[in-house]
Design a protein around this motif. Structure first.
Motif, mmCIF file in Angstrom:
data_model
loop_
_atom_site.group_PDB
_atom_site.id
_atom_site.type_symbol
_atom_site.label_atom_id
_atom_site.label_comp_id
_atom_site.label_asym_id
_atom_site.label_seq_id
_atom_site.Cartn_x
_atom_site.Cartn_y
_atom_site.Cartn_z
ATOM 1 N N ASN A 176 -8.270 1.996 8.044
ATOM 2 C CA ASN A 176 -9.654 1.540 8.204
ATOM 3 C C ASN A 176 -10.138 0.967 6.869
ATOM 4 O O ASN A 176 -10.447 1.708 5.938
ATOM 5 N N ALA A 177 -10.189 -0.352 6.789
ATOM 6 C CA ALA A 177 -10.525 -1.017 5.525
ATOM 7 C C ALA A 177 -11.910 -0.630 5.020
ATOM 8 O O ALA A 177 -12.125 -0.478 3.810
ATOM 9 N N PRO B 167 -8.951 6.660 -3.650
ATOM 10 C CA PRO B 167 -9.303 7.631 -2.604
ATOM 11 C C PRO B 167 -8.296 8.778 -2.572
ATOM 12 O O PRO B 167 -7.133 8.605 -2.955
ATOM 13 N N TYR C 205 1.851 1.400 5.531
ATOM 14 C CA TYR C 205 1.921 1.817 4.133
ATOM 15 C C TYR C 205 3.256 2.520 3.909
ATOM 16 O O TYR C 205 3.944 2.909 4.856
ATOM 17 N N GLU D 115 -13.145 4.233 -2.185
ATOM 18 C CA GLU D 115 -12.768 3.666 -3.479
ATOM 19 C C GLU D 115 -14.001 3.501 -4.371
ATOM 20 O O GLU D 115 -13.986 3.864 -5.553
ATOM 21 N N SER E 274 -2.336 3.684 -3.649
ATOM 22 C CA SER E 274 -3.527 3.394 -2.836
ATOM 23 C C SER E 274 -4.280 4.656 -2.441
ATOM 24 O O SER E 274 -5.514 4.642 -2.333
ATOM 25 N N LEU E 275 -3.547 5.729 -2.207
ATOM 26 C CA LEU E 275 -4.139 6.992 -1.751
ATOM 27 C C LEU E 275 -3.329 8.141 -2.322
ATOM 28 O O LEU E 275 -2.096 8.085 -2.350
ATOM 29 N N TYR F 233 -11.781 2.909 3.599
ATOM 30 C CA TYR F 233 -11.050 2.881 2.343
ATOM 31 C C TYR F 233 -11.923 2.329 1.219
ATOM 32 O O TYR F 233 -12.004 2.908 0.125
ATOM 33 N N LYS F 234 -12.586 1.204 1.481
ATOM 34 C CA LYS F 234 -13.406 0.563 0.452
ATOM 35 C C LYS F 234 -14.542 1.477 -0.003
ATOM 36 O O LYS F 234 -14.842 1.585 -1.193
ATOM 37 N N PRO G 88 0.835 -1.208 0.000
ATOM 38 C CA PRO G 88 0.000 0.000 0.000
ATOM 39 C C PRO G 88 0.865 1.253 0.000
ATOM 40 O O PRO G 88 1.798 1.380 0.804
ATOM 41 N N ILE H 71 -7.886 6.840 6.699
ATOM 42 C CA ILE H 71 -8.226 6.127 5.461
ATOM 43 C C ILE H 71 -7.419 4.836 5.330
ATOM 44 O O ILE H 71 -7.980 3.763 5.093
ATOM 45 N N MET H 72 -6.111 4.921 5.518
ATOM 46 C CA MET H 72 -5.251 3.751 5.312
ATOM 47 C C MET H 72 -5.368 2.740 6.445
ATOM 48 O O MET H 72 -5.034 1.563 6.270
#
Length: 363
Positions: free
Chosen positions: A331-332, A281, A218, A339, A261-262, A335-336, A188, A328-329
């Motif tokens: 907390n799945a 995101p 990450y 996205e 990822s972000l 994040y989902k 990530p 964000i990174m």
């Protein structure tokens, strides 16, 4: 099709035009193309470097304050219309496309007067002065944000196409380019990037946060901008962190986006088109220095639906930056959701939608 494209001044006007040209070529729909810009504009370098046929007219924008320069601006506008008519008469386009900037005002208006089909493309959530003017004359107004429709009274002309740049990015597949920056492929990754010249307030917040990234789940690719790089390196020399790669610039930035990822950075129209096409995101720190503060409006549209978080530049600190990234990174579920909402906003076939409208006009 024989196509004249005009747009200049900023990358936000130029790159969508180039993306459109590339897609026309890919679909074998382009018999010939001519890009009309200015000698001093950014387009003169970018477009020429791509070997796209290029010519110029001389034009400038109005000063906001009363100035004798505005008399020159008016004279240049009329002379540039005359020059544009000569260009159009010689090239004989089937259609003329304007993507914004002062230069497109003369070219598209001249095409209208010569009864050549015309389309303008508005990238932002707040319409530019040029496109507002041209909206009265063109055949179609292509928009990237539904929200900007309220700024054009010509409702029957409006078409939501998105930004052609999105379609270029969606073709790029994940690769292992992150290894070029001494980062781990497939881990990530947070990309922090304040634009081509960098953003001093963002850089300062990241410098203060370097040590805090040590234990993160990450890694970070921190793009400082070339003019800030040496200063940033001096500031962090005692804070070495193997989890962070610091570089002045990334050539062909879109190439690495599928592995990101972000994204943390500005909220220009091109960036948003790329981000939402891929469903990445984002944390936006809008530039408060752009015309009509349109980056803030752009960012707020994504924030409203949950595709992005927004931090005002005046509120940007080490604490606010880390809190937003880690929320964000770390907390799945968050994040989902981001996205999914980002992808929902994206228009990955934007160039084809614009081309479809072009084909309707030239039949």
């Amino acid at each position: 099709m024989r196509v004249i494209v005009s747009g200049g001044g900023t990358g936000g006007h130029i790159y969508p035009a180039i993306a459109l040209i590339n897609q026309l070529k890919e679909r074998n729909l382009l018999d010939d193309v001519l890009y009309v810009g200015t000698k001093s504009g950014l387009e003169s370098r970018i477009v020429k470097d791509l070997n796209i046929p290029f010519t110029t007219v001389e034009i400038q924008g109005f000063k906001r304050k009363l100035s004798l320069d505005n008399i020159k601006t008016v004279n240049l506008f009329f002379s540039s219309i005359s020059k544009s008519k000569k260009i159009i008469k010689e090239f004989k386009p089937d259609i003329v496309i304007g993507t914004g900037g002062y230069v497109s005002s003369a070219v598209v208006y001249a095409a209208h007067k010569m009864k050549v089909p015309t389309i303008i493309h508005e990238q932002n959530s707040i319409a530019g002065v040029t496109n507002k003017f041209l909206g009265h004359f063109v055949d179609k107004i292509a928009i990237s944000f539904a929200e900007v429709a309220t700024e054009f009274p010509e409702k029957s002309k409006l078409i939501l196409t998105g930004n052609p740049r999105a379609q270029e990015v969606i073709k790029i597949k994940p690769n292992e380019r992150l290894s070029e920056f001494n980062l781990v492929p497939h881990k990530p990754t947070v990309l922090i990037f304040g634009g081509s010249r960098g953003a001093r307030p963002l850089n300062s917040a990241v410098v203060d946060s370097i040590s805090s990234f040590n234990e993160a789940n990450y890694q970070v690719l921190f793009v400082t901008g070339k003019i800030h790089y040496d200063n940033v390196i001096k500031q962090i020399s005692a804070k070495k962190n193997p989890n962070v790669s610091v570089v002045p610039y990334v050539d062909e930035m879109p190439e690495i986006l599928p592995d990101v990822s972000l994204i943390v950075g500005r909220s220009g129209a091109t960036s948003i088109a790329e981000i939402t096409a891929l469903g990445i995101p984002a944390i936006f720190i809008p530039s408060p220095y752009v015309t009509h503060d349109h980056q803030t409006k752009n960012a707020e549209i994504l924030e409203k639906v949950g595709a992005a978080s927004v931090i005002k530049e005046s509120d940007l600190t080490k604490e606010s930056l880390l809190e937003s990234i880690n929320n964000i990174m770390g907390n799945a579920e968050v994040y989902k959701n981001m996205e999914e909402e980002s992808k929902e906003l994206g228009i990955p076939n934007a160039a084809d939608l614009l081309i479809d409208e072009m084909l309707k006009l030239v039949k």
